[in-house]
Design a protein around this motif. Structure first.
Motif, short mmCIF file in Angstrom:
data_model
loop_
_atom_site.label_atom_id
_atom_site.label_comp_id
_atom_site.label_asym_id
_atom_site.label_seq_id
_atom_site.Cartn_x
_atom_site.Cartn_y
_atom_site.Cartn_z
N THR A 52 6.45 5.58 -17.17
CA THR A 52 7.31 5.90 -18.31
C THR A 52 7.81 7.31 -18.07
OG1 THR A 52 6.00 4.51 -19.77
CG2 THR A 52 7.41 6.15 -20.81
N LEU A 53 9.11 7.44 -17.97
CA LEU A 53 9.70 8.72 -17.59
C LEU A 53 10.74 9.13 -18.62
CD1 LEU A 53 10.27 8.01 -13.80
CD2 LEU A 53 8.48 9.44 -14.79
N MET A 54 10.94 10.41 -18.67
CA MET A 54 12.02 10.91 -19.51
C MET A 54 13.35 10.39 -18.98
SD MET A 54 10.37 12.73 -21.68
CE MET A 54 11.59 13.75 -22.50
N GLU A 55 14.24 10.19 -19.90
CA GLU A 55 15.55 9.69 -19.46
C GLU A 55 16.20 10.71 -18.54
OE1 GLU A 55 18.78 9.79 -22.30
OE2 GLU A 55 17.45 10.76 -23.73
N GLY A 56 17.03 10.24 -17.69
CA GLY A 56 17.70 11.13 -16.76
C GLY A 56 17.36 10.78 -15.32
N PRO A 57 17.90 11.53 -14.41
CA PRO A 57 17.66 11.21 -12.99
C PRO A 57 16.26 11.63 -12.54
CG PRO A 57 19.03 13.15 -13.17
CD PRO A 57 18.81 12.66 -14.57
N HIS A 58 15.66 10.80 -11.74
CA HIS A 58 14.35 11.10 -11.16
C HIS A 58 14.38 10.75 -9.68
CE1 HIS A 58 12.19 12.01 -14.88
NE2 HIS A 58 13.01 11.08 -15.45
N ARG A 59 13.82 11.64 -8.92
CA ARG A 59 13.85 11.44 -7.46
C ARG A 59 12.54 10.81 -7.01
NH1 ARG A 59 13.39 16.00 -2.94
NH2 ARG A 59 13.91 14.72 -1.13
N PHE A 60 12.67 9.76 -6.25
CA PHE A 60 11.49 9.08 -5.68
C PHE A 60 11.57 9.17 -4.16
CE2 PHE A 60 9.65 6.75 -9.25
CZ PHE A 60 10.67 6.82 -10.19
N VAL A 61 10.45 9.51 -3.54
CA VAL A 61 10.36 9.42 -2.07
C VAL A 61 9.19 8.49 -1.75
CG1 VAL A 61 10.04 10.65 0.09
CG2 VAL A 61 11.25 11.75 -1.79
N MET A 69 10.11 6.92 5.53
CA MET A 69 10.26 7.37 4.15
C MET A 69 11.60 6.91 3.58
SD MET A 69 8.75 11.17 3.64
CE MET A 69 9.67 11.89 4.96
N LEU A 70 11.59 6.64 2.28
CA LEU A 70 12.84 6.28 1.62
C LEU A 70 13.03 7.24 0.44
CD1 LEU A 70 15.21 4.25 1.35
CD2 LEU A 70 13.81 3.09 -0.34
N ASP A 71 14.10 7.99 0.47
CA ASP A 71 14.38 8.99 -0.56
C ASP A 71 15.50 8.44 -1.45
OD1 ASP A 71 14.99 11.19 -2.04
OD2 ASP A 71 14.87 12.59 -0.35
N THR A 72 15.17 8.29 -2.74
CA THR A 72 16.19 7.72 -3.63
C THR A 72 16.07 8.36 -5.03
OG1 THR A 72 17.16 5.69 -4.47
CG2 THR A 72 14.77 5.78 -4.40
N THR A 73 17.15 8.33 -5.73
CA THR A 73 17.16 8.88 -7.10
C THR A 73 17.49 7.74 -8.07
OG1 THR A 73 17.88 11.03 -6.30
CG2 THR A 73 18.22 10.56 -8.63
N LEU A 74 16.70 7.69 -9.13
CA LEU A 74 16.87 6.60 -10.10
C LEU A 74 17.22 7.23 -11.46
CD1 LEU A 74 16.46 3.51 -10.60
CD2 LEU A 74 14.20 4.14 -11.47
N GLY A 122 0.80 -1.23 0.00
CA GLY A 122 0.00 0.00 0.00
C GLY A 122 0.83 1.27 0.00
N SER A 123 2.05 1.19 -0.44
CA SER A 123 2.91 2.36 -0.38
C SER A 123 2.61 3.32 -1.53
CB SER A 123 4.36 1.91 -0.43
OG SER A 123 4.58 1.21 -1.63
N SER A 124 3.00 4.55 -1.33
CA SER A 124 2.90 5.54 -2.40
C SER A 124 4.22 6.31 -2.43
CB SER A 124 1.71 6.47 -2.17
OG SER A 124 1.80 7.06 -0.90
N TYR A 125 4.33 7.17 -3.41
CA TYR A 125 5.61 7.88 -3.52
C TYR A 125 5.38 9.25 -4.15
CZ TYR A 125 5.21 5.80 -8.16
OH TYR A 125 4.74 5.39 -9.37
N VAL A 126 6.33 10.09 -3.95
CA VAL A 126 6.33 11.41 -4.58
C VAL A 126 7.47 11.42 -5.58
CG1 VAL A 126 6.72 13.87 -4.23
CG2 VAL A 126 5.33 12.57 -2.61
N LEU A 127 7.11 11.74 -6.81
CA LEU A 127 8.09 11.71 -7.90
C LEU A 127 8.58 13.13 -8.16
CD1 LEU A 127 9.50 10.27 -10.24
CD2 LEU A 127 7.42 10.60 -11.59
N ASP A 128 9.86 13.27 -8.14
CA ASP A 128 10.52 14.53 -8.45
C ASP A 128 9.96 15.70 -7.64
OD1 ASP A 128 12.19 13.31 -10.26
OD2 ASP A 128 10.74 13.51 -11.90
#
Lengths: 140, 245
Positions: B58-67, B75-80, B41-47
Motif C-alpha cells: 500500500t503506497l502513497m499515490e504518485g510515482p514510485h520507482r521499483f528496481v 535488474m529491471l528498473d521501472t516506475t509505477l 524468489g525475486s526482490s526489489y528496491v522501492l524508491d
C-alpha cells in the motif's frame, strides 16, 4: 595391473619374434629344384650285364649308383629321373632293391673307356628336383 | 486603520484557509500495488530506499520507482504511478543476465568437456586394447603360418609342391605377417597413447575447477538501497557474496 603389463609386453614379444622368411634362403631340401647342397647321387660302379630278351641275350652297361639319403631333410619315398643329354631320352628309375637307396640303369651299346654321363634328379609326383650330372666309365 | 473586528475576521479566515490546506495534505490517498514477478524468489528496491520482497504494497499515490532483481536475472528498473484507492497489478518478468548466460555457456562446455575427458580416453583405451590384442594375435598366427610353411618345406619331397611353397605361399605368408605386424605396432601405439591419455586426463580432471558464477547484477542491486538514518544522513546497503563449497 598385471593385464596392463601383459598388454605392454605382448608387442615387445611380437617385435622380438623371428622376421619374415626369405624363400631364396630355403635351399637345403634335395627335393627343391633350387637345392644348393652337394649332389645326392653317388656312382657306385659300372659293369656289363647280360639281359635275356626272348631267345637272345643282350649285353648292357649297368650303372649302379645310390642316393645320399643322409642329405634329406626328412625321410621320403622317391624315384629318380634320368635324362640322357645325348639322346634326350628320359627314364624314371625305381629303387633296386625296392625300399632302398640303390639304383641301377642299363645303358645300351656299351663302350669301354668312354665316359657316359646322365642328368639325374629326384622325382616325385611327376615333378623333378635339381638335376645333377653323373658319369661312369666302363674300364676294359 | 482597520477596525479590530475586520482584522479578527481576516485572521480567522486566514487560519481557516491554512487549516483547509493542511487537512488536504493529511487526507492524501493511497493505492495498492500487487506484484507478480517471475521468477518467484525475486526482490526489489522501492524508491531507492527499501529493499523488499512483499507482493502486495500500500503506497502513497504518485510515482514510485521499483528496481526488481532475482538471482541470475537482470535488474529491471521501472516506475509505477500509484492511483488513489486503486489496486494495480504489476507484472514483471526478469530476463537472464548476460553474465549468467555466459556462465551457463561456460558451465555447459565444462560439463560436456568433462564428460568427454572422463569417458572418452578410457573407451578409446579399451577399444585400442582390444584392437591391439586382436592384431597381436593375428601377427602371432601369421608367424605360426610362416613357421608351418618352413616345416612344410623341410618335410616335403614333392618338388612342384616346394616350388609352390617358395613362389606362392611364402611371399603371401610374408605379406600377411608384414601387414599383421604393422597393424600390431600401430594398434599397440594407439593403445599406449590412449593409456597415456587416460593417465593425463585423470590428472587434468583432478585439477579442473567448475566455473563459478559471479552475479554482478546482485552486487549492483544490493548497492542500490539507501537506508536513511535521519538528519539527512544514511547508509548505502551493500552485499558481499562469498561462494561456499
Amino acid at each position: 595391473m598385471k593385464g596392463w603389463k601383459l598388454l605392454a609386453i605382448l608387442p615387445l614379444l611380437a617385435a622380438c619374434g623371428k622376421g619374415e622368411l626369405d624363400g631364396t634362403e630355403l635351399t637345403d631340401n634335395p627335393f627343391d629344384p633350387d637345392y644348393q647342397g652337394p649332389s645326392v647321387f653317388v656312382a657306385d660302379s659300372t659293369y656289363l650285364q647280360a639281359v635275356p630278351i626272348g631267345a637272345d641275350i643282350v649285353i648292357y652297361q649297368a650303372m649302379a649308383f645310390h642316393v645320399r639319403e643322409d642329405l634329406f631333410t626328412s625321410p621320403a619315398a622317391y624315384s629318380v629321373q634320368l635324362r640322357d643329354p645325348v639322346t634326350g631320352q628320359v627314364s624314371v628309375l625305381e629303387p633296386n632293391p625296392p625300399n632302398s637307396s640303390r639304383f641301377a640303369y642299363l645303358i645300351g651299346a656299351p663302350q669301354p673307356n668312354v665316359a657316359r654321363c646322365f642328368d639325374l634328379s629326384l622325382y616325385n609326383n611327376l615333378s623333378a628336383a635339381r638335376a645333377d650330372g653323373l658319369c661312369v666309365t666302363l674300364q676294359q | 486603520m482597520w477596525p479590530r473586528r475586520i482584522v479578527r475576521l481576516f485572521v480567522i479566515g486566514l487560519f481557516a484557509v491554512i487549516h483547509g490546506q493542511m487537512s488536504t495534505c493529511v487526507s492524501q490517498s493511497t493505492g495498492t500495488v500487487r506484484i507478480f514477478c517471475e521468477p518467484g524468489g525475486s526482490s526489489y528496491v522501492l524508491d531507492g530506499q527499501h529493499r523488499m520482497a512483499d507482493r502486495e504494497l500500500t503506497l502513497m499515490e504518485g510515482p514510485h520507482r521499483f528496481v526488481f532483481w532475482a538471482p541470475e536475472r537482470r535488474m529491471l528498473d521501472t516506475t509505477l504511478m500509484v492511483l488513489p484507492n486503486t489496486t494495480r497489478e504489476l507484472r514483471v518478468q526478469l530476463r537472464y543476465s548476460q553474465e549468467y548466460i555466459a556462465f551457463r555457456h561456460r558451465a555447459d562446455n565444462f560439463t560436456r568437456n568433462t564428460r568427454w575427458l572422463r569417458y572418452g580416453p578410457p573407451v578409446l583405451a579399451l577399444g585400442s586394447a582390444a584392437w591391439a590384442g586382436v592384431s597381436i594375435k593375428h601377427a602371432i598366427d601369421a608367424r605360426k603360418d610362416l613357421d608351418a610353411l618352413a616345416d612344410a618345406y623341410t618335410d616335403s619331397s614333392y618338388p612342384a609342391g616346394i616350388r609352390d611353397i617358395k613362389q606362392e605361399k611364402l611371399p603371401a605368408a610374408n605379406k600377411e605377417l608384414r601387414d599383421a605386424r604393422t597393424m600390431a605396432y600401430v594398434s599397440s601405439g594407439v593403445f599406449v597413447a590412449s593409456a597415456a591419455a587416460v593417465w593425463y586426463t585423470r590428472r587434468v580432471l583432478k585439477h579442473r575447477a567448475l566455473p563459478v558464477f559471479e552475479d554482478k547484477e546482485k552486487a549492483r542491486f544490493e548497492g542500490l538501497a539507501w537506508v536513511p538514518m535521519g538528519a539527512g544522513e544514511g547508509v548505502w546497503m551493500a552485499g558481499l557474496t562469498i561462494p561456499l563449497r
